[in-house]
Design a protein around this motif. Structure first.
Motif: not given
Length: 500
Positions: A123-150
């Motif tokens: 999986v190649l997962y793009l993130v907006n590097a202009a944002e701070e990781p802590d400010d990207a509210g979508y990051l945690g749920p999406e990473l949870e989805v990707l972890e679920w996929i395995g």
């Protein structure tokens, strides 16, 4: 047979799924990697409405690497809740039927998840590097989805802006790596901007993917990575040839000036004006300038085409080249002052190659007058070369040719960093640190270039010798360009031979 065609096992297939939060640049990056227009690019959510496969690279042995462009994640929190229901009939009905017609955005997100689960090896997962990781509210749920996929995940930092110094990009990657350290399925973080990536960064991407593909696909992926490397290096070699041509022809270019009566030459040595001589030199300089301008335009167009971009060189680009030559070339003022008052701008590097050719001036001629008759005021400035010929001619001075090398390398870097997703190629402002690196590199090769210029002039007009000197100049440019890329992206070219 190339490195990509060496058989080791049966031909294989590897799939990469490109996924991100919606409208983060997936399709733009896909266009850049594929070198052609695919999908639709708009500043709106869920522009990509289905998961679409694109062949990224193939080998003649039959291996295939596929890049899947997927719909982006939308409401990640709701998506996580829905996917937790996916193994019961009601959840299946909602995801397959209800969402399709009543909640299209959520349904498209589910399509993206299914593609990753069913098709992806990596999986190649793009993130907006202009944002701070802590400010990207979508990051945690999406990473949870990707972890679920395995599936193993490579995080790609997109939207980083213009090319930056290696230390700055490394700091960005380290920041995101630290933020994702507790996500074991995230196996790496790389900078790969859809707009300003350079092809050598793709080598780093392939190296990272190589560690993540399933064991049964590693041999096939090795052949695919070699095929990709061969393609990119072929583009690089053709680029060096495109750069070298106009510079070699400029080094060999020469315009013979009309012969002057002895009285005019002697008068010139005492500072007497000679409008006819000045006009002849100006006309010759303009002819040389026009040839070089047309040659540089054709070279830039070829460079754009080699990199599978769209667009054409414009006069503005050529003016920029002239500015770079004038300002950034490693110039020696004693060598570059030429034809004072006759030409200006980029043509300040035009040298006067004037010779007396054994002419007898008579015993009464003083030494100063002889010097003046040979070269006029230009000789005293160190720009004329006495060759024992009976004619006078104009040629491009060494320092100007050095400057052409400088500007050509800057132009190459600009094209090589231009993502296809940006649309038609246009010249932009070079990052300031590029100029310093390029000038430093050209200065280090100045003696070698001086030999090339001298030998090119001596062999001008001989087809075999012209080709030999063009190849020698290509070798210098190749060495310079690879050295610059290695400094900008340390380690990415470790398998490339730095010959030249």
């Amino acid at each position: 047979m190339t490195a990509a065609d060496v058989p080791g096992r049966d031909a294989g297939a590897v799939s990469l799924s490109l996924i991100s939060h919606t409208n983060a640049g997936k399709t733009t990056l896909a266009r850049t990697l594929l070198g052609r227009d695919v999908g639709e690019v708009r500043d709106a959510p869920h522009v990509t409405a289905e998961a679409t496969p694109y062949p990224l690279v193939q080998t003649t042995y039959g291996d295939l690497l596929t890049l899947w462009d997927t719909p982006g994640f939308g409401d990640s929190v709701r998506l996580v809740r829905r996917l937790r229901q996916d193994r019961n009939p009601i959840g299946w009905f909602l995801s397959q039927v209800w969402d399709r017609y009543r909640d299209r955005a959520l349904w498209l997100s589910q399509l993206a998840v299914r593609n990753v689960a069913e098709q992806a090896d990596v999986v190649l997962y793009l993130v907006n590097a202009a944002e701070e990781p802590d400010d990207a509210g979508y990051l945690g749920p999406e990473l949870e989805v990707l972890e679920w996929i395995g599936k193993p995940v490579l995080v790609l930092l997109n939207q980083t802006g213009p090319p930056r110094e290696p230390a700055v990009e490394a700091a960005d990657a380290a920041r995101w790596q630290a933020a994702l350290a507790d996500r074991p399925h995230v196996r790496g973080v790389l900078a790969l901007d859809a707009f300003a990536r350079c092809w050598v960064q793709e080598f780093t991407l392939f190296d990272a993917i190589d560690d993540l593909v399933p064991d049964g696909s590693q041999a096939a992926f090795g052949r695919l990575a070699a095929a990709w490397r061969d393609q990119r290096m072929d583009e690089f070699e053709r680029s060096m040839a495109a750069l070298a041509g106009p510079i070699e022809r400029a080094a060999a270019d020469r315009v013979v000036l009309p012969a002057e009566p002895l009285s005019s030459r002697v008068g010139g040595s005492f500072g007497l004006p000679n409008p006819a001589r000045s006009q002849a030199r100006a006309d010759a300089a303009e002819r040389m300038s026009a040839r070089l301008r047309d040659d540089l335009r054709a070279s830039t167009d070829e460079l754009i085409a080699i990199h599978r971009l769209e667009g054409r060189a414009t006069d503005a680009v050529l003016e920029r080249v002239a500015d770079d030559v004038h300002v950034d070339a490693p110039l020696d003022e004693g060598r570059t002052a030429a034809l004072g008052g006759v030409v200006s701008g980029a043509l300040t590097g035009l040298g006067a190659d004037l010779a007396a050719g054994g002419l007898t001036f008579g015993a009464g001629m003083v030494a100063g007058a002889i010097v003046g008759a040979l070269g006029g005021a230009g000789l005293a400035r160190g720009v004329n070369v006495y060759r024992g010929r009976s004619d006078a001619s104009l040629r491009w001075e060494d320092a100007f040719l050095d400057g052409l090398v400088t500007s050509s390398l800057l132009r190459y870097l600009a094209v090589a960093h231009y993502g296809r997703g940006r649309g038609a190629w246009t010249e932009g402002e070079y990052p300031p640190f590029w100029r310093e690196l390029v000038v430093e590199a050209v200065v280090a090769e100045q003696e070698r270039l001086a030999v090339v210029w001298a030998q090119t002039r001596e062999s001008a007009g001989s087809r075999g010798d012209d080709e030999r000197m063009r190849q020698e100049l290509e070798a210098v440019l190749r060495s310079l360009a690879l050295g610059l890329l290695d400094r900008l992206y340390p380690g990415a070219l470790r398998e490339v031979e730095f010959r030249g």
